[in-house]
Scaffold this motif. Structure first.
Motif, PDB file in Angstrom:
ATOM      1  N   GLU A   1       5.249  31.802   5.425  1.00  8.98           N
ATOM      2  CA  GLU A   1       5.138  30.560   6.199  1.00  8.98           C
ATOM      3  C   GLU A   1       4.075  29.647   5.606  1.00  8.98           C
ATOM      4  N   ASN A   2       2.956  30.230   5.172  1.00  6.98           N
ATOM      5  CA  ASN A   2       1.907  29.421   4.535  1.00  6.98           C
ATOM      6  C   ASN A   2       2.427  28.772   3.254  1.00  6.98           C
TER       7      ASN A   2
ATOM      8  N   LYS B   1       4.639  25.844   4.202  1.00  9.40           N
ATOM      9  CA  LYS B   1       3.840  24.686   4.639  1.00  9.40           C
ATOM     10  C   LYS B   1       3.276  23.943   3.427  1.00  9.40           C
TER      11      LYS B   1
ATOM     12  N   ARG C   1       6.013  22.002   1.711  1.00 13.79           N
ATOM     13  CA  ARG C   1       6.341  20.771   2.441  1.00 13.79           C
ATOM     14  C   ARG C   1       5.263  19.705   2.225  1.00 13.79           C
TER      15      ARG C   1
END
Length: 64
Positions: free
Chosen positions: A14-15, A18, A21
């Motif tokens: 997930e990091n 992020k 993005r």
């Protein structure tokens, strides 16, 4: 214990997402220096996530 290993791997993925993005957003705004910073961070998170995933998978296999 293996579940927490998988959760840690998921958190690292997930990091990485992020950071990817954020890099895309900065590149889209034309701030390529910031985009490169986020890209490097994304790469580091991705590599850590891959390592953690491999470790979690290995531990899961040992428990079978």
């Amino acid at each position: 214990m293996a579940n927490s290993d998988h959760n840690k791997a998921a958190e690292l993925h997930e990091n990485a997402a992020k950071s990817h993005r954020a890099a895309a957003e900065q590149h889209g705004k034309g701030d390529h220096a910031k985009g490169m910073e986020h890209s490097k961070s994304a790469q580091q998170h991705s590599q850590s996530a891959n390592k953690q995933s491999d470790q979690a998978h290995a531990k899961s296999q040992q428990q079978k």
